[in-house]
Scaffold this motif. Structure first.
Motif, PDB file in Angstrom:
ATOM      1  N   PRO A  77      10.650   6.619  15.585  1.00 21.97           N
ATOM      2  CA  PRO A  77      10.955   7.250  14.294  1.00 21.97           C
ATOM      3  C   PRO A  77      10.607   6.402  13.077  1.00 21.97           C
ATOM      4  O   PRO A  77      10.800   6.846  11.957  1.00 21.97           O
ATOM      5  N   GLN A  78      10.117   5.136  13.297  1.00 22.03           N
ATOM      6  CA  GLN A  78       9.777   4.334  12.121  1.00 22.03           C
ATOM      7  C   GLN A  78       8.674   5.013  11.312  1.00 22.03           C
ATOM      8  O   GLN A  78       8.690   5.012  10.079  1.00 22.03           O
ATOM      9  N   SER A  79       7.693   5.580  11.985  1.00 23.21           N
ATOM     10  CA  SER A  79       6.682   6.390  11.313  1.00 23.21           C
ATOM     11  C   SER A  79       7.115   7.846  11.394  1.00 23.21           C
ATOM     12  O   SER A  79       7.591   8.310  12.442  1.00 23.21           O
ATOM     13  N   ASN A  80       6.934   8.561  10.311  1.00 23.95           N
ATOM     14  CA  ASN A  80       7.366   9.945  10.244  1.00 23.95           C
ATOM     15  C   ASN A  80       6.244  10.882  10.670  1.00 23.95           C
ATOM     16  O   ASN A  80       5.130  10.809  10.141  1.00 23.95           O
TER      17      ASN A  80
ATOM     18  N   LEU B 256       4.340  14.186  10.501  1.00 24.49           N
ATOM     19  CA  LEU B 256       4.166  15.225   9.493  1.00 24.49           C
ATOM     20  C   LEU B 256       3.552  16.487  10.087  1.00 24.49           C
ATOM     21  O   LEU B 256       3.295  17.446   9.361  1.00 24.49           O
ATOM     22  N   GLY B 257       3.321  16.484  11.422  1.00 24.98           N
ATOM     23  CA  GLY B 257       2.680  17.616  12.071  1.00 24.98           C
ATOM     24  C   GLY B 257       1.175  17.527  11.992  1.00 24.98           C
ATOM     25  O   GLY B 257       0.607  16.823  11.144  1.00 24.98           O
ATOM     26  N   ASP B 258       0.495  18.236  12.900  1.00 26.04           N
ATOM     27  CA  ASP B 258      -0.979  18.283  12.909  1.00 26.04           C
ATOM     28  C   ASP B 258      -1.592  16.894  12.972  1.00 26.04           C
ATOM     29  O   ASP B 258      -2.550  16.574  12.246  1.00 26.04           O
ATOM     30  N   ASN B 259      -1.024  16.039  13.834  1.00 23.36           N
ATOM     31  CA  ASN B 259      -1.572  14.697  14.087  1.00 23.36           C
ATOM     32  C   ASN B 259      -1.535  13.786  12.848  1.00 23.36           C
ATOM     33  O   ASN B 259      -2.322  12.842  12.753  1.00 23.36           O
ATOM     34  N   ALA B 260      -0.641  14.065  11.911  1.00 21.23           N
ATOM     35  CA  ALA B 260      -0.514  13.257  10.701  1.00 21.23           C
ATOM     36  C   ALA B 260       0.822  12.522  10.720  1.00 21.23           C
ATOM     37  O   ALA B 260       1.849  13.078  11.123  1.00 21.23           O
ATOM     38  N   TYR B 261       0.797  11.267  10.243  1.00 14.92           N
ATOM     39  CA  TYR B 261       1.993  10.433  10.248  1.00 14.92           C
ATOM     40  C   TYR B 261       2.007   9.585   8.968  1.00 14.92           C
ATOM     41  O   TYR B 261       0.954   9.235   8.421  1.00 14.92           O
ATOM     42  N   ALA B 262       3.216   9.235   8.518  1.00 10.70           N
ATOM     43  CA  ALA B 262       3.369   8.386   7.333  1.00 10.70           C
ATOM     44  C   ALA B 262       4.435   7.331   7.604  1.00 10.70           C
ATOM     45  O   ALA B 262       5.387   7.566   8.347  1.00 10.70           O
ATOM     46  N   ASN B 263       4.264   6.181   7.016  1.00  7.73           N
ATOM     47  CA  ASN B 263       5.233   5.095   7.136  1.00  7.73           C
ATOM     48  C   ASN B 263       5.515   4.550   5.746  1.00  7.73           C
ATOM     49  O   ASN B 263       4.860   3.635   5.261  1.00  7.73           O
ATOM     50  N   PRO B 264       6.476   5.129   5.033  1.00  3.78           N
ATOM     51  CA  PRO B 264       6.772   4.678   3.658  1.00  3.78           C
ATOM     52  C   PRO B 264       7.402   3.294   3.654  1.00  3.78           C
ATOM     53  O   PRO B 264       8.057   2.879   4.614  1.00  3.78           O
ATOM     54  N   LEU B 265       7.188   2.580   2.563  1.00  4.06           N
ATOM     55  CA  LEU B 265       7.744   1.241   2.405  1.00  4.06           C
ATOM     56  C   LEU B 265       9.264   1.307   2.335  1.00  4.06           C
ATOM     57  O   LEU B 265       9.831   2.171   1.683  1.00  4.06           O
ATOM     58  N   THR B 266       9.924   0.374   3.001  1.00  2.00           N
ATOM     59  CA  THR B 266      11.386   0.323   2.999  1.00  2.00           C
ATOM     60  C   THR B 266      11.870  -0.974   2.362  1.00  2.00           C
ATOM     61  O   THR B 266      11.134  -1.959   2.275  1.00  2.00           O
ATOM     62  N   VAL B 267      13.114  -0.963   1.917  1.00  2.00           N
ATOM     63  CA  VAL B 267      13.699  -2.154   1.320  1.00  2.00           C
ATOM     64  C   VAL B 267      13.739  -3.297   2.321  1.00  2.00           C
ATOM     65  O   VAL B 267      13.443  -4.452   2.001  1.00  2.00           O
ATOM     66  N   THR B 268      14.078  -3.003   3.558  1.00  2.00           N
ATOM     67  CA  THR B 268      14.166  -4.047   4.592  1.00  2.00           C
ATOM     68  C   THR B 268      12.818  -4.712   4.805  1.00  2.00           C
ATOM     69  O   THR B 268      12.716  -5.950   4.861  1.00  2.00           O
ATOM     70  N   ALA B 269      11.752  -3.907   4.926  1.00  2.00           N
ATOM     71  CA  ALA B 269      10.419  -4.476   5.128  1.00  2.00           C
ATOM     72  C   ALA B 269       9.993  -5.304   3.931  1.00  2.00           C
ATOM     73  O   ALA B 269       9.399  -6.377   4.079  1.00  2.00           O
ATOM     74  N   LEU B 270      10.327  -4.827   2.750  1.00  2.00           N
ATOM     75  CA  LEU B 270       9.947  -5.534   1.538  1.00  2.00           C
ATOM     76  C   LEU B 270      10.655  -6.877   1.442  1.00  2.00           C
ATOM     77  O   LEU B 270      10.038  -7.900   1.115  1.00  2.00           O
TER      78      LEU B 270
END
Length: 593
Positions: free
Chosen positions: A96-99, A101-115
């Motif tokens: 679940p770290q990467s979201n 989005l359907g149709d073979n698309a994924y996003a990984n938004p920047l998080t406070v912890t990673a920053l």
């Protein structure tokens, strides 16, 4: 539906376009393309439900190497990569770290912890905006079995579209990072910045929101035999400021303070100014010579005694901690902190004829050459001259508003001997304009040489002196006012002009510093290099300058494409392996299964 059996011939160009909020044409036209047009024997179907492809894409906010840190290997570094092959779609980091989005698309938004974790790893080399709106940074991939793929990162949406422009709205446009150039130079080159560039104490590069996007239709590329017709790479940078800190600015302010503090003394010195005395003597002579000649007397010297001046320089001193700039806002100087900020967008955009540093050809080195130095020098000069203009205006107001009091002593001669008597005219405290207008009530007194008093024997002398006093009293203040006004404002060596010249002379070292520091950091034979729209070539055989990215090229035997990258900005330390990529996206390799 298109099919081809045997050798492939490039006949049709198909381009996939990803929606974006900036109007940037594909930059790949700058490459000289050596097309490849053969493939393994077989049937290729680029239509719906056609030939399956293995596709790859990635997006990473930071990449490269910095101070011995391989940013590509940092697990904490925000990014995403995906591959679609015979086994299905694999995403790193996985949901679940990467979201999804359907149709073979994924996003990984920047998080406070990673920053936070990333900032610890980078130390004082690169500062990230820990309090920024994290919604602006995202990484995105889409990998389809039909051969289409997209990689995007930075200020991009959940469709991979670039969401940043050269001028972001709002009072606080998003900032991606601040590169501490002083520490990078020390780490990469082992040089102290102040030693490498005289007078420069610190330097940093403040980069606004960045973004990049790469799309590829591998099936269309294989069908047409042309990567360029099926590959699109875009980038955007919302501002880049070069910040310089130097004690030279402090020296400018200290010197200016000295000039301003010396104004009191400059005005008081007018009591002995030859021009003032000459002007005053000329005015007095025209009034009293006839009276003195009739009494057998002559006009001797004229002196100004007990000159007291009160000048309010509050408004002038209030300009010593300003932030000043040129009319276009290219250069701003914080007089309080000593920081000089250069808007590289505005400076380089004018040189390249673009909107800031967006819309440039692939691998444009943002070189500070002679033409750009001339434009920078003009902007720096304008900023400082604007400030001197403001100082001069306030100084003029202070001089025009000054108040003063004085005694004018007219020494009278009798024959060839020493002064026989004097007439003293006392002027009470009055403004300069009041003095010019002849407003004050002037009192007179007569003194004979040796302290003698007026008697029958000295009646002629005393009568003449009293007449002189009567003639001068109504006009002496106006005469003195006109002489002082000329000395302050209109004569060739007037106080205002000499003060302005002294202030302008103090600005020269700052102008020289800005030119030398900027050239030393990013000019020819400089310490660092900054490249916009960094791309590797679609064909490794081409001799175009490109980033040191080790990526496979196209393989005609298998029909596979290469891997094609784009970074919004790339910083390198000249002569080293240091290479910092900001907002790097890639697509490929892709090949028929």
């Amino acid at each position: 539906m298109r099919r081809l059996i045997g050798a492939l011939a490039g006949v049709v160009a198909i381009t996939v376009t990803v929606g974006t909020s900036i109007q940037a044409a594909p930059t790949d036209a700058s490459w000289l393309d050596a097309e490849w047009d053969s493939a393994a024997v077989g049937t290729l179907d680029c239509g719906p439900g056609g030939s399956p492809f293995t596709t790859r894409a990635s997006g990473k906010l930071l990449g490269g190497s910095l101070a011995g840190i391989n940013l590509d290997d940092l697990a904490e570094l925000d990014g995403i990569s995906g591959v679609n092959d015979e086994s299905g779609v694999a995403i790193t980091p996985p949901p679940p770290q990467s979201n999804s989005l359907g149709d073979n698309a994924y996003a990984n938004p920047l998080t406070v912890t990673a920053l936070d974790t990333l900032q610890v790893s980078l130390g004082d080399l690169l500062l990230l905006p820990l309090n920024a709106d994290l919604g602006v940074d995202n990484s995105y991939v889409r990998v389809n079995a039909d051969g289409t793929s997209t990689g995007a990162t930075g200020a991009v949406s959940n469709s991979g579209a670039i969401q940043t422009t050269a001028s972001q709205p709002g009072p606080n446009p998003p900032t991606f990072a601040t590169l501490q150039l002083k520490n990078i130079v020390q780490s990469a080159l082992g040089q102290d910045l102040s030693t490498a560039i005289a007078g420069l104490a610190d330097a940093s590069l403040e980069v606004g929101a960045v973004a990049s996007n790469a799309t590829l239709d591998a099936c269309a590329a294989t069908w047409t035999g042309s990567i360029l017709s099926s590959l699109q790479r875009q980038y955007a940078v919302a501002g880049v400021d070069l910040d310089l800190t130097s004690p030279t600015v402090g020296t400018l302010v200290t010197g200016t303070t000295g000039v301003i503090n010396g104004l009191d003394g400059s005005v008081e010195a007018l009591a002995g100014n030859a021009g003032v005395l000459s002007s005053l003597t000329t005015g007095i002579s025209g009034l009293v010579n006839t009276v003195l000649t009739t009494a057998g007397l002559g006009l001797g010297s004229v002196t100004i005694n007990n000159l007291a001046v009160n000048i309010d320089l509050t408004q002038v001193n209030g300009l010593l901690d300003d932030t000043i700039s040129d009319n276009a806002g290219i250069v701003s100087i914080d007089l309080l902190t000593g920081q000089i900020s250069i808007d590289l967008d505005g400076l380089l955009g004018a040189a390249y004829g673009t909107s800031g540093i967006n819309g440039l050809p692939a691998n444009t080195q943002l070189l500070i050459n002679d033409d750009i130095i001339n434009a920078l020098t003009a902007a720096t000069t304008e900023a400082l001259v604007n400030w001197v203009d403001d100082l001069e205006s306030e100084i003029r107001d202070a001089l025009e508003s000054l108040t003063l009091s004085a005694q004018v002593v007219v020494n009278v001669l009798q024959g060839a001997g020493p002064p026989a008597a004097s007439v003293t005219l006392s002027i009470p405290e009055v403004s300069l304009q009041g003095l010019i207008d002849g407003d004050p009530v002037v009192t007179t007194s007569v003194s004979l040489a040796g302290g003698a008093s007026c008697t029958v024997l000295t009646l002629v002398l005393c009568t003449a002196l009293n007449t002189v006093g009567t003639l001068l009293a109504p006009t002496i203040s106006a005469s003195l006012g006109a002489a002082l006004d000329a000395a302050l404002f209109t004569s060739a060596t007037n106080v205002l002009a000499t003060t302005r010249a002294a202030l302008l002379a103090l600005t020269d070292p700052v102008i020289t510093l800005v030119a030398n520091a900027t050239r030393g950091l990013f000019g020819e034979d400089s310490l660092l290099s900054l490249t916009a729209n960094a791309q590797n070539s679609p064909d490794p055989a081409n001799g175009n300058p490109e980033p040191a990215w080790s990526v496979p090229g196209p393989d005609p035997a298998t029909g596979s494409t290469g891997q094609y990258d784009v970074a919004a900005l790339r910083l390198t330390a000249v002569g080293t392996t240091v290479q910092l990529d900001l907002a790097r996206s890639s697509v490929g390799t892709s090949a028929p299964r």
